[in-house]
Write an enzyme that holds these catalytic residues in place. Structure first.
Site, mmCIF file in Angstrom:
data_model
loop_
_atom_site.group_PDB
_atom_site.id
_atom_site.type_symbol
_atom_site.label_atom_id
_atom_site.label_comp_id
_atom_site.label_asym_id
_atom_site.label_seq_id
_atom_site.Cartn_x
_atom_site.Cartn_y
_atom_site.Cartn_z
ATOM 1 N N SER A 187 34.245 22.834 -33.429
ATOM 2 C CA SER A 187 35.596 22.557 -32.917
ATOM 3 C C SER A 187 36.364 21.707 -33.917
ATOM 4 C CB SER A 187 35.532 21.802 -31.588
ATOM 5 O OG SER A 187 35.466 22.697 -30.516
ATOM 6 N N LYS A 194 38.227 13.824 -28.051
ATOM 7 C CA LYS A 194 37.942 15.261 -28.154
ATOM 8 C C LYS A 194 36.850 15.613 -27.167
ATOM 9 C CE LYS A 194 37.760 19.255 -30.521
ATOM 10 N NZ LYS A 194 37.983 19.883 -29.205
ATOM 11 N N ASN A 252 26.832 30.170 -22.076
ATOM 12 C CA ASN A 252 27.170 30.274 -23.504
ATOM 13 C C ASN A 252 26.025 29.758 -24.382
ATOM 14 O OD1 ASN A 252 28.302 28.562 -25.963
ATOM 15 N ND2 ASN A 252 29.597 30.350 -25.752
ATOM 16 N N THR A 279 27.274 25.896 -30.354
ATOM 17 C CA THR A 279 26.365 24.983 -29.635
ATOM 18 C C THR A 279 24.935 25.468 -29.821
ATOM 19 O OG1 THR A 279 28.124 24.561 -28.040
ATOM 20 C CG2 THR A 279 25.919 23.846 -27.419
ATOM 21 N N LYS A 307 36.925 14.113 -22.064
ATOM 22 C CA LYS A 307 36.402 15.224 -21.254
ATOM 23 C C LYS A 307 37.334 15.480 -20.092
ATOM 24 C CE LYS A 307 32.665 17.843 -21.092
ATOM 25 N NZ LYS A 307 31.809 18.128 -22.252
ATOM 26 N N LYS A 315 28.321 11.931 -29.309
ATOM 27 C CA LYS A 315 28.125 13.124 -30.159
ATOM 28 C C LYS A 315 28.944 12.973 -31.444
ATOM 29 C CE LYS A 315 27.712 16.408 -26.378
ATOM 30 N NZ LYS A 315 27.961 17.733 -25.815
HETATM 31 N N1 GLU Z 1 32.227 21.108 -24.332
HETATM 32 C C1 GLU Z 1 31.484 21.004 -25.543
HETATM 33 C C2 GLU Z 1 30.605 19.774 -25.514
HETATM 34 O O1 GLU Z 1 30.253 19.277 -24.486
HETATM 35 C C3 GLU Z 1 32.352 21.115 -26.777
HETATM 36 C C4 GLU Z 1 33.456 20.115 -26.907
HETATM 37 C C5 GLU Z 1 34.416 20.431 -28.056
HETATM 38 O O2 GLU Z 1 34.261 21.453 -28.680
HETATM 39 O O3 GLU Z 1 35.319 19.609 -28.262
HETATM 40 O O4 GLU Z 1 30.163 19.301 -26.520
#
Ligand code: GLU
Length: 426
Positions: free
Chosen positions: A360, A82, A233, A202, A118, A106
């Site tokens: 998410s 994810k 954002n 976030t 990613k 994370k």
């Molecule tokens: N791009 C965001 C991050 O770096 C969110 C990733 C997501 O929601 O899967 O954490």
């Protein structure tokens, strides 16, 4: 041939700015501290899967432009991978790989049933029309469709991508898959199965981390001086949340420069004037540089822009007592050491910015069950998850006498290592 000193120094500097290399070093250290054998590191140092794609798009002037895209899947032992997709001219294979490792960490820290992934496309959305952006978004999904999906790898927004882009991607995937498939991607508009609270998630997560860090440092949020680097954002929502909680936001910035007012900036006005890429400082004459902004007198500093902003060059000049990383990778490892030695409480990116992927996950759960939660339910659940992650990392740092980044990596890597082991991979 013997390299001269200048060469050695510049090589060292390049190494420090190499996000993949520095991430690998901390992952290795974390695994060693946890007592895992080297083969665990050998598995986790790179993504298990990395796809590079070429995306042809017919541009508005009728020419065909070929874009390069990447999707990295770091480790899928715990569950599907994810993570977001960024549209940026500086996207590179190395950066996407490092970002996928950070997503795994994370997920581990906030205990989500995912591994990290990613994606990125080398392009500059600031110079592209809506139609061209749609072409790139749909082309990317067609190119990676075999390796993504609601039980394989779930994309989301990241730098310069938003809910509209998620909507195009979801539509393209649903066409390929021949049924409506909202759980393929998160960060969608509400009407297409998005979740309440995803857009500001976030920044909400960062706010919770700031509150927890402030308690540890005995700092009151009300009246605290806050500097936020980046007005995208994360940065813009965060400046608003801090302002609404009574903090004095004394500095903000975007890619062009920064604004400073020791009495506090008019955040509502700046939010009103910012464009969709987070640019606002171009409307002002008296700006400061991003470097000056980071060194401003403040209690709380939030780098919410891009990588490698706090380095060994400026770390000693940081005046804040708390640094909370809303961006991915804003502080080099050398700078992490300097900040820790100065007694600054650093809340690392893999913890501080985990609010986005957490909501998410909530969005994906809601899509899977077809039952949707209220904004309050989302917020309450997010709060619990982030507080637990913060406490775990803080306690690990204290008990193992390591800095907060290493502690976060130790917490983040454990589940993935265990799951890989149970599956018999290592
Ligand atoms: N791009 C965001 C991050 O770096 C969110 C990733 C997501 O929601 O899967 O954490």
């Amino acid at each position: 041939m013997v390299a001269d000193n200048a060469d050695v120094n510049s090589n060292q500097k390049n190494e420090q700015l190499d996000v993949l290399l520095s991430t690998q070093k901390v992952v290795k250290k974390a695994l060693e501290k946890l007592g895992y054998p080297n083969e665990v590191y050998e598995l986790l140092k790179e993504p298990v899967r990395m796809m590079t794609v070429r995306i042809p798009v017919r541009m508005d002037d009728d020419s065909i432009k070929i874009f390069t895209g990447y999707r990295a899947q770091h480790n899928d032992a715990v569950g599907p991978t994810k993570g977001g997709v960024r549209f940026h001219p500086a996207v590179s294979e190395k950066e996407v790989k490092a970002l996928s490792i950070w997503m795994s960490l994370k997920a581990g820290i906030v205990d989500l049933p995912y591994g990290g992934g990613k994606g990125g496309i080398v392009c500059d959305p600031r110079d592209m029309s809506f139609r061209e952006l749609e072409g790139v978004s749909r082309g990317y999904v067609r190119a990676i469709s075999q390796i993504v999906g609601p039980t394989k790898d779930i994309p989301a927004p990241d730098v310069f991508t938003n809910s509209q882009i998620m909507a195009w991607m979801m539509d393209e995937y649903s066409r390929i898959d021949e049924f409506n498939n909202p759980g393929f991607i998160t960060g969608k508009p509400l009407v297409l199965g998005g979740s309440h609270g995803r857009e500001s998630a976030t920044a909400k997560g960062v706010t919770i981390c700031i509150e927890e860090a402030a308690k540890k440092k005995g700092i009151q949020i009300e009246g605290a001086k806050v500097v936020v680097q980046g007005f995208g954002n994360a940065g813009s929502f965060l400046a608003k949340f801090m302002h609404d909680k009574g903090a004095t936001v004394v500095g903000i910035s975007d890619a062009h420069g920064g604004l400073h007012d020791p009495d506090g900036l008019d955040i509502d006005y700046l939010l009103d004037r910012r464009d969709s890429f987070g640019t606002v400082t171009n409307l002002f004459k008296n700006t400061i540089s991003n470097q000056e902004l980071l060194e401003l007198d403040c209690d709380i500093l939030v780098p919410a822009a891009i990588e490698n902003q706090i380095t060994e060059e400026n770390a000693a000049k940081i005046k804040a007592s708390i640094v909370v990383e809303a961006a991915n990778g804003p502080t080099t490892m050398e700078a992490t050491r300097i900040l820790s030695e100065k007694g600054i409480l650093l809340v690392p990116d893999v913890l501080a910015s985990a609010g986005g992927v957490t909501v998410s996950y909530f969005e994906w759960v809601q899509n899977n069950q077809g039952y949707y939660w209220t904004e309050e339910e989302v917020e309450e659940k997010l709060h619990k998850v982030i507080i637990k992650g913060f406490e775990n990392v803080y306690r690990t740092a204290e008990m193992r006498r390591v800095d907060m980044r290493l502690a976060a990596y130790m917490v983040g890597v454990r589940k993935m290592a265990e799951a890989s082991r149970f599956r018999g991979w290592i």
